[in-house]
Design an enzyme around this catalytic site. Structure first.
Site, short mmCIF file in Angstrom:
data_model
loop_
_atom_site.label_atom_id
_atom_site.label_comp_id
_atom_site.label_asym_id
_atom_site.label_seq_id
_atom_site.Cartn_x
_atom_site.Cartn_y
_atom_site.Cartn_z
N HIS A 25 12.16 78.27 82.06
CA HIS A 25 11.68 76.93 82.43
C HIS A 25 10.33 77.00 83.13
CE1 HIS A 25 15.93 75.08 82.18
NE2 HIS A 25 15.24 74.87 81.07
N HIS A 63 12.46 72.86 72.73
CA HIS A 63 12.67 73.41 74.08
C HIS A 63 13.67 74.57 74.02
CE1 HIS A 63 13.30 73.05 78.56
NE2 HIS A 63 14.43 73.65 78.20
N GLU A 64 14.80 74.34 73.37
CA GLU A 64 15.83 75.39 73.33
C GLU A 64 15.34 76.63 72.57
OE1 GLU A 64 18.17 75.15 75.31
OE2 GLU A 64 17.88 73.02 75.74
#
Lengths: 168, 77
Positions: free
Chosen positions: A129, A119-120
């Site tokens: 997002h 995700h990061e």
């Protein structure tokens, strides 16, 4: 999927990363392997390649640290914020920080490092997002089985829109 | 009885300040958020997460706010 305002992205195909502080929750080998696996999710579907370096300044600097850790966004103890990353750019751009107060694991217990790192790194490559709850880039953490894990379609389309698709 | 506690309210304000403040949003600087600003920004958060957009701090909204998450703002800036 969404991109950051101005669509910041890396203007090169090979991106370097360096882990400057490891978590004691996992062996260094496990962390190295998991971080490489997280980057591979992106190199599998785009023309990007990732190279770990062990000294100097990498494009993406990675660390595990609790509370204040050198930027303006201190972590908040266990739970709450797990990690954060900067959008692509010079200096701190692309850097990814993981809250050492979390219990980092390779399983469903604690916080799964592969899912959070992937995700990061999405942020570090230019993904914002997503509002799709099935997307990796959804803001909240939810464990899914990581055996044979691949980027969900929403994220794959988002990253390919920035960097093109790798033909398998 | 109030639907939410003072603690919930303050935590929600902190959450919105952290993840939903952007230059174009109504001001949420200072210790407390104005009621009308709070409702406006809360609606943005509820819309983002596909919750019922009420502008009220209901149980479902509080549950989402309590989930572990990424520290990057949901409002691109």
């Amino acid at each position: 999927f969404r991109h950051f305002n101005g669509k910041p992205k890396w203007d090169k195909k090979t991106i370097t990363y360096r882990i400057t502080e490891y978590t004691p929750d996992l062996s260094q080998r496990e962390v190295d392997g998991t971080i490489a696996q997280a980057f591979k999710l992106y190199s599998d579907v785009t023309l990007l390649d990732f190279q770990q370096i062990y000294g100097g300044t990498a494009d993406i600097m990675i660390l595990f640290k609790a509370r204040n850790h050198g930027d303006f966004y201190p972590f908040d103890g266990q739970g709450g914020v797990l990690a954060h990353a900067m959008s692509p750019g010079p200096n701190d751009g692309g850097d990814a920080h993981f809250d050492e107060d979390e219990k980092w694991t390779l399983s469903s217990a604690g916080v799964n490092l592969l899912l959070v790192a992937a995700h990061e790194f999405g942020h570090a490559l230019g993904l914002d997002h997503s509002q799709d709850p099935s997307a990796l880039m959804y803001p909240t953490y939810k464990y899914v089985n990581t055996q044979g894990y691949q980027l969900p379609l929403d994220d794959k389309q988002g990253i390919q829109a920035l960097y093109g698709a790798r033909k398998s | 009885a109030p639907a939410t506690s003072t603690v919930d309210q303050e935590k929600a304000e902190e959450y919105l300040k952290q993840f939903y403040s952007d230059p174009n949003a109504p001001s949420i600087s200072g210790r407390r958020v104005k009621v009308q600003d709070f409702e406006t920004i809360l609606k943005k958060m509820q819309e983002f997460f596909g919750l019922e957009v009420t502008g009220k701090l209901d149980t479902n909204t509080i549950e989402v706010m309590k989930k572990p998450r990424c520290g990057v703002s949901d409002v691109s800036n």
